[in-house]
Design a protein around this motif. Structure first.
Motif, PDB file in Angstrom:
ATOM      1  N   GLN A  64       0.840  -1.214   0.000  1.00 19.68           N
ATOM      2  CA  GLN A  64       0.000   0.000   0.000  1.00 19.68           C
ATOM      3  C   GLN A  64       0.864   1.247   0.000  1.00 19.68           C
ATOM      4  OE1 GLN A  64      -2.181  -1.055   3.548  1.00 19.68           O
ATOM      5  NE2 GLN A  64      -4.043  -1.507   2.398  1.00 19.68           N
ATOM      6  N   GLU A  65       1.967   1.202   0.743  1.00 16.60           N
ATOM      7  CA  GLU A  65       2.866   2.354   0.797  1.00 16.60           C
ATOM      8  C   GLU A  65       3.512   2.595  -0.571  1.00 16.60           C
ATOM      9  OE1 GLU A  65       2.847   4.345   3.215  1.00 16.60           O
ATOM     10  OE2 GLU A  65       4.629   5.578   2.904  1.00 16.60           O
ATOM     11  N   GLU A  66       3.874   1.510  -1.245  1.00 13.12           N
ATOM     12  CA  GLU A  66       4.458   1.650  -2.592  1.00 13.12           C
ATOM     13  C   GLU A  66       3.442   2.275  -3.558  1.00 13.12           C
ATOM     14  OE1 GLU A  66       7.480   1.348  -3.678  1.00 13.12           O
ATOM     15  OE2 GLU A  66       8.384   0.489  -1.885  1.00 13.12           O
ATOM     16  N   ASN A  67       2.177   1.908  -3.412  1.00  7.88           N
ATOM     17  CA  ASN A  67       1.139   2.513  -4.266  1.00  7.88           C
ATOM     18  C   ASN A  67       1.008   3.999  -3.973  1.00  7.88           C
ATOM     19  OD1 ASN A  67       0.497   0.196  -5.624  1.00  7.88           O
ATOM     20  ND2 ASN A  67      -1.021  -0.449  -4.116  1.00  7.88           N
ATOM     21  N   TRP A  68       1.070   4.323  -2.674  1.00  6.92           N
ATOM     22  CA  TRP A  68       1.009   5.731  -2.264  1.00  6.92           C
ATOM     23  C   TRP A  68       2.193   6.488  -2.858  1.00  6.92           C
ATOM     24  CZ3 TRP A  68       4.360   8.775   0.582  1.00  6.92           C
ATOM     25  CH2 TRP A  68       3.844   9.989   1.052  1.00  6.92           C
ATOM     26  N   ILE A  69       3.377   5.883  -2.836  1.00  3.15           N
ATOM     27  CA  ILE A  69       4.581   6.531  -3.391  1.00  3.15           C
ATOM     28  C   ILE A  69       4.406   6.771  -4.890  1.00  3.15           C
ATOM     29  CG2 ILE A  69       7.039   6.126  -3.960  1.00  3.15           C
ATOM     30  CD1 ILE A  69       7.287   4.789  -1.179  1.00  3.15           C
ATOM     31  N   ARG A  70       3.885   5.781  -5.592  1.00  2.00           N
ATOM     32  CA  ARG A  70       3.669   5.944  -7.042  1.00  2.00           C
ATOM     33  C   ARG A  70       2.741   7.127  -7.320  1.00  2.00           C
ATOM     34  NH1 ARG A  70       4.845   0.594  -7.684  1.00  2.00           N
ATOM     35  NH2 ARG A  70       2.901  -0.109  -6.764  1.00  2.00           N
ATOM     36  N   ARG A  71       1.659   7.223  -6.510  1.00  2.00           N
ATOM     37  CA  ARG A  71       0.720   8.346  -6.713  1.00  2.00           C
ATOM     38  C   ARG A  71       1.408   9.676  -6.404  1.00  2.00           C
ATOM     39  NH1 ARG A  71      -2.813   4.858  -4.157  1.00  2.00           N
ATOM     40  NH2 ARG A  71      -2.731   6.050  -2.219  1.00  2.00           N
ATOM     41  N   LYS A  72       2.185   9.678  -5.340  1.00  2.00           N
ATOM     42  CA  LYS A  72       2.921  10.901  -4.961  1.00  2.00           C
ATOM     43  C   LYS A  72       3.828  11.358  -6.088  1.00  2.00           C
ATOM     44  CE  LYS A  72       2.528  12.760  -0.979  1.00  2.00           C
ATOM     45  NZ  LYS A  72       1.655  13.784  -0.815  1.00  2.00           N
ATOM     46  N   LEU A  73       4.525  10.387  -6.695  1.00  2.00           N
ATOM     47  CA  LEU A  73       5.501  10.730  -7.728  1.00  2.00           C
ATOM     48  C   LEU A  73       4.818  11.273  -8.985  1.00  2.00           C
ATOM     49  CD1 LEU A  73       8.036   7.808  -7.256  1.00  2.00           C
ATOM     50  CD2 LEU A  73       8.360  10.206  -6.650  1.00  2.00           C
ATOM     51  N   GLU A  74       3.561  10.899  -9.171  1.00  2.00           N
ATOM     52  CA  GLU A  74       2.830  11.399 -10.345  1.00  2.00           C
ATOM     53  C   GLU A  74       2.116  12.719 -10.053  1.00  2.00           C
ATOM     54  OE1 GLU A  74       0.227   8.185 -11.237  1.00  2.00           O
ATOM     55  OE2 GLU A  74       1.873   6.944 -11.990  1.00  2.00           O
ATOM     56  N   ASP A  75       2.068  13.108  -8.788  1.00  2.00           N
ATOM     57  CA  ASP A  75       1.299  14.296  -8.390  1.00  2.00           C
ATOM     58  C   ASP A  75       2.102  15.564  -8.710  1.00  2.00           C
ATOM     59  OD1 ASP A  75      -0.051  16.329  -7.124  1.00  2.00           O
ATOM     60  OD2 ASP A  75      -0.472  15.184  -5.309  1.00  2.00           O
ATOM     61  N   PRO A  76       1.591  16.423  -9.604  1.00  2.00           N
ATOM     62  CA  PRO A  76       2.349  17.629  -9.968  1.00  2.00           C
ATOM     63  C   PRO A  76       2.367  18.677  -8.854  1.00  2.00           C
ATOM     64  CG  PRO A  76       0.191  17.639 -11.015  1.00  2.00           C
ATOM     65  CD  PRO A  76       0.293  16.322 -10.302  1.00  2.00           C
ATOM     66  N   ASN A  77       1.652  18.423  -7.777  1.00  2.00           N
ATOM     67  CA  ASN A  77       1.575  19.401  -6.681  1.00  2.00           C
ATOM     68  C   ASN A  77       2.318  18.958  -5.427  1.00  2.00           C
ATOM     69  OD1 ASN A  77      -0.174  21.413  -7.930  1.00  2.00           O
ATOM     70  ND2 ASN A  77      -1.664  19.762  -7.993  1.00  2.00           N
ATOM     71  N   ALA A  78       3.105  17.898  -5.524  1.00  2.00           N
ATOM     72  CA  ALA A  78       3.774  17.386  -4.311  1.00  2.00           C
ATOM     73  C   ALA A  78       5.268  17.205  -4.559  1.00  2.00           C
ATOM     74  CB  ALA A  78       3.144  16.062  -3.905  1.00  2.00           C
ATOM     75  N   TRP A  79       6.064  17.630  -3.586  1.00  2.00           N
ATOM     76  CA  TRP A  79       7.512  17.447  -3.635  1.00  2.00           C
ATOM     77  C   TRP A  79       7.950  16.891  -2.287  1.00  2.00           C
ATOM     78  CZ3 TRP A  79       4.769  21.467  -5.544  1.00  2.00           C
ATOM     79  CH2 TRP A  79       4.924  21.771  -6.887  1.00  2.00           C
ATOM     80  N   MET A  80       8.720  15.813  -2.323  1.00  2.00           N
ATOM     81  CA  MET A  80       9.156  15.208  -1.065  1.00  2.00           C
ATOM     82  C   MET A  80      10.671  15.021  -1.107  1.00  2.00           C
ATOM     83  SD  MET A  80       7.655  11.838   0.748  1.00  2.00           S
ATOM     84  CE  MET A  80       6.279  12.520   1.607  1.00  2.00           C
ATOM     85  N   ILE A  81      11.336  15.460  -0.041  1.00  2.00           N
ATOM     86  CA  ILE A  81      12.791  15.295   0.057  1.00  2.00           C
ATOM     87  C   ILE A  81      13.084  14.303   1.177  1.00  2.00           C
ATOM     88  CG2 ILE A  81      15.022  16.435   0.322  1.00  2.00           C
ATOM     89  CD1 ILE A  81      13.732  19.080  -0.310  1.00  2.00           C
ATOM     90  N   ILE A  82      13.956  13.337   0.875  1.00  2.00           N
ATOM     91  CA  ILE A  82      14.398  12.347   1.857  1.00  2.00           C
ATOM     92  C   ILE A  82      15.827  12.717   2.252  1.00  2.00           C
ATOM     93  CG2 ILE A  82      14.898   9.881   2.219  1.00  2.00           C
ATOM     94  CD1 ILE A  82      11.986  10.332   1.362  1.00  2.00           C
TER      95      ILE A  82
END
Ligand SMILES: CC(C)(COP(=O)(O)OP(=O)(O)OC[C@H]1O[C@@H](n2cnc3c(N)ncnc32)[C@H](O)[C@@H]1OP(=O)(O)O)[C@@H](O)C(=O)NCCC(=O)NCCS
Length: 181
Positions: free
Chosen positions: A56-74
């Motif tokens: 489920q987390e991997e699916n969430w990550i895939r959606r995040k990566l496609e979202d043009p309004n979200a940026w995440m820094i690790i």
């Protein structure tokens, strides 16, 4: 999507890497979330509320990566995820100049400058993407976070009384903080 990769030196000389979120981060992200939620009462969830599976987390990550309004820094040290910072841009035309920030760092790595480099980096991301106002919520009593935000130029603009209610019944307000770019 944040797709830069940078090496930074923390205050104690430790070498850390800033990079974007990527597929395959699910397991590390869940470990990070449970750890940080167990170490700080200033984050919204209790660790036992992190119940999603790695898939489920991997699916969430895939959606995040496609979202043009979200940026995440690790932030990673020796390959271990020790910090995460996110900015989310509102969607509608009237509100898309506003970016909402969230940040967490593993306790062993507090006060080494990770929060500061995250915010410097996120401000650059915001500017590059037309965000002209950065906003966040912080729980009353989170002095460390408030110090970081004030140092970065955020100011309190309001409160949400009783925003947090702990299991033992204690209530805390949220401070709303804004920085205009
Ligand atoms: C808040 C948090 C993100 C800060 O990250 P950090 O990597 O420790 O931040 P920095 O090392 O860049 O320090 C930022 C500032 O915090 C302040 N600070 C550090 N230690 C402090 C302490 N013990 N008490 C009060 N302020 C402190 C200082 O002003 C510091 O800046 P300076 O070193 O230039 O003086 C981190 O402590 C954290 O993840 N806490 C738990 C989760 C959380 O509260 N997230 C924020 C939710 S709104």
């Amino acid at each position: 999507m944040y797709d830069t990769r940078k090496t930074v030196l923390l205050k104690d000389g430790t070498q850390a890497v800033l990079r974007g979120l990527r597929p395959g981060d699910g397991e590390a992200m869940l470990r990070f979330m449970k750890k940080t939620r167990g170490e700080s009462e200033f984050l919204m969830l209790y660790p036992e509320e992190i119940t999603q599976t790695v898939e489920q987390e991997e699916n969430w990550i895939r959606r995040k990566l496609e979202d043009p309004n979200a940026w995440m820094i690790i932030c990673e040290v020796n390959g271990e995820m020790v910090g995460v910072c996110e900015i989310f841009r509102n969607r509608g035309i009237k509100v898309r100049h506003r970016g909402i920030l969230a940040v967490a760092v593993v306790k062993d790595f507090w006060h080494k400058g990770i929060g500061t480099v995250f915010f410097e980096e996120m401000e650059a991301v915001a500017r590059q993407n037309g965000i002209t106002q950065m906003e966040l919520e912080v729980v009353e009593g989170n002095e460390r976070a408030m110090a970081l935000y004030e140092k970065q130029g955020f100011a309190v603009t309001g409160t949400i009384p009783g925003a947090i209610r702990y299991k033992d019944g204690r209530e805390r307000c949220y401070y709303y903080m804004v920085k205009k770019l």
